[in-house]
Write an enzyme that holds these catalytic residues in place. Sequence first.
Site, short mmCIF file in Angstrom:
data_model
loop_
_atom_site.label_atom_id
_atom_site.label_comp_id
_atom_site.label_asym_id
_atom_site.label_seq_id
_atom_site.Cartn_x
_atom_site.Cartn_y
_atom_site.Cartn_z
N HIS A 125 0.82 -1.22 0.00
CA HIS A 125 0.00 0.00 0.00
C HIS A 125 0.85 1.27 0.00
CE1 HIS A 125 0.50 -0.12 4.50
NE2 HIS A 125 0.51 1.19 4.35
N ASP A 155 0.25 -7.58 1.57
CA ASP A 155 0.73 -6.20 1.69
C ASP A 155 2.25 -6.13 1.72
OD1 ASP A 155 0.32 -3.49 1.70
OD2 ASP A 155 0.07 -3.34 3.87
N ASN A 228 5.22 5.01 9.05
CA ASN A 228 6.01 3.88 9.53
C ASN A 228 5.83 2.64 8.67
OD1 ASN A 228 5.92 5.10 12.73
ND2 ASN A 228 7.73 3.95 12.10
N SER A 229 4.76 2.61 7.87
CA SER A 229 4.45 1.43 7.06
C SER A 229 5.65 1.06 6.19
CB SER A 229 3.24 1.70 6.17
OG SER A 229 2.08 1.87 6.93
N ALA A 246 0.60 -1.64 9.79
CA ALA A 246 -0.67 -0.99 10.09
C ALA A 246 -0.73 -0.64 11.57
CB ALA A 246 -1.85 -1.92 9.74
N LEU A 287 -6.46 -26.19 -1.19
CA LEU A 287 -6.88 -27.56 -0.89
C LEU A 287 -7.93 -28.04 -1.88
CD1 LEU A 287 -7.17 -27.33 3.01
CD2 LEU A 287 -5.43 -28.57 1.71
N GLY A 288 -8.66 -27.09 -2.49
CA GLY A 288 -9.70 -27.47 -3.44
C GLY A 288 -11.01 -27.86 -2.77
#
Length: 475
Positions: A125, A155, A228-229, A246, A287-288
Amino acid sequence: MRAKTTLLALTCAAAFGGFAATAIRDVVQQPAGATPGAVAAVPTMAALPTAVDGAPLPSLAPMLKTVTPSVVSVHAKQRVRVSPFGNDPFFRRMFPELDQERMNESLGSGVIVDAQQGYVLTNHHVIEGADDVSVTLADGRTVEAEFIGSDMDTDVALMRIKADNLTAIPLAQDANLQVGDFVVAVGNPFGFGQTVTSGIISAVGRSNVPGVGFQNFIQTDASINPGNSGGALVNLRGQLVGINTASFNTQGSMAGNIGLGFAIPIGLARNVMTQLATTGSVQRGTLGIDTQTVDARIAQGLGLADARGAVVTRVYGGSPAARAGLRAGDVVVAANGERIDNSESLRNFQGLQAIDTPVTLDVVRDGRTLKVDTRLTALPRDGASVDARLTGATFADLPEALRRQNQRAGGVLVETVAPGSRAFQSGLRDGDLILAANSGQFRDLAGFRDSLADRPSDLVLRISRRGRINDLIMR
């Protein structure tokens, strides 16, 4: 005599100030035998201690000297066109020449993780949609950054910079973080420049943070604020244990930190970084199966003691789950020893694993608990492997963050369509969202592929494009 000298000092203080009073007091209180008029020595303030009981005072400074050169400030710029008519589609089409270009700028942080390659980890982001990205090093140099790849669902983003004398931060090898461990956050909050905050790990394995994709967060009370992200969360050895991503505040993140910060564990970030460096994208295994959260009604119907777990409602043919013998009605209560409380936690578990990861499921079947061993495999995303009429298109599941915002959201995203291909000629375009087909209903790529397994004679796709829903006949 002593009372008289004290009174004299107070009188002089009132008349001439503290200086005169101090001088007279020093004279009258001189020790016997002292030379008249001599000024007594003024004591100096004691220096702060550098050691207690022979041991040096604890300080984070030595560790930070090795860490801070690895943390950078990230500057992202995005060119956008702004119309005086706002978002009104009619007038924007009528008067496109009135649009003006504007440059949006955002700030964040990043961490140098490979000095030789110039790799910098940050958040998706932080650089999402950016046209130009540059980083400012701890020594003040600013260099352009090359985008390598990013993954919206975790992210994580990877960039490359070209500069001499880069310093990479060591990555922690031991992922066994514990609540109470001391950590330090380094980043660029509010664009102030490199800033250090400290705290402890408040929780691990957080997966209920609103508006974020696949989650396995480290929670910390080390202050993490906007900017800070993408920065570093390090242990007291100066090793990177997480990427700050976050913070939570009931009044919004711009209101500041209230001690609820979240970081991506370095093990997850390392796995994503490896895939991005190798292929530029991230593939996930499945896993389907389709599942539903076990509630009180389902628990009673299945004779379960606890209303928790994910009950299998459908097993797709040829999937890892089918090969492992998983059945509809089985209840998954744990995966690789990790507790599974509901359908969401099982989906989150799958999304955080690397392709071909061995998985052991704890399954309740007919009142008995058994273990099922399988592996997560990636689904082919090319249209030709689904149906020849989709040749030229590639598909993907919906971004997990979008799906979390709307639990009813389902379908398949069209990633790319090659110009002139069969899918292109039928009208399919990049960014289309396939909601349904005449071949059956589906919620994800696995369901989409399964619904077309019988190769229907006619294929009609219901798509959403820029908010409008249309039916496409694929030829």
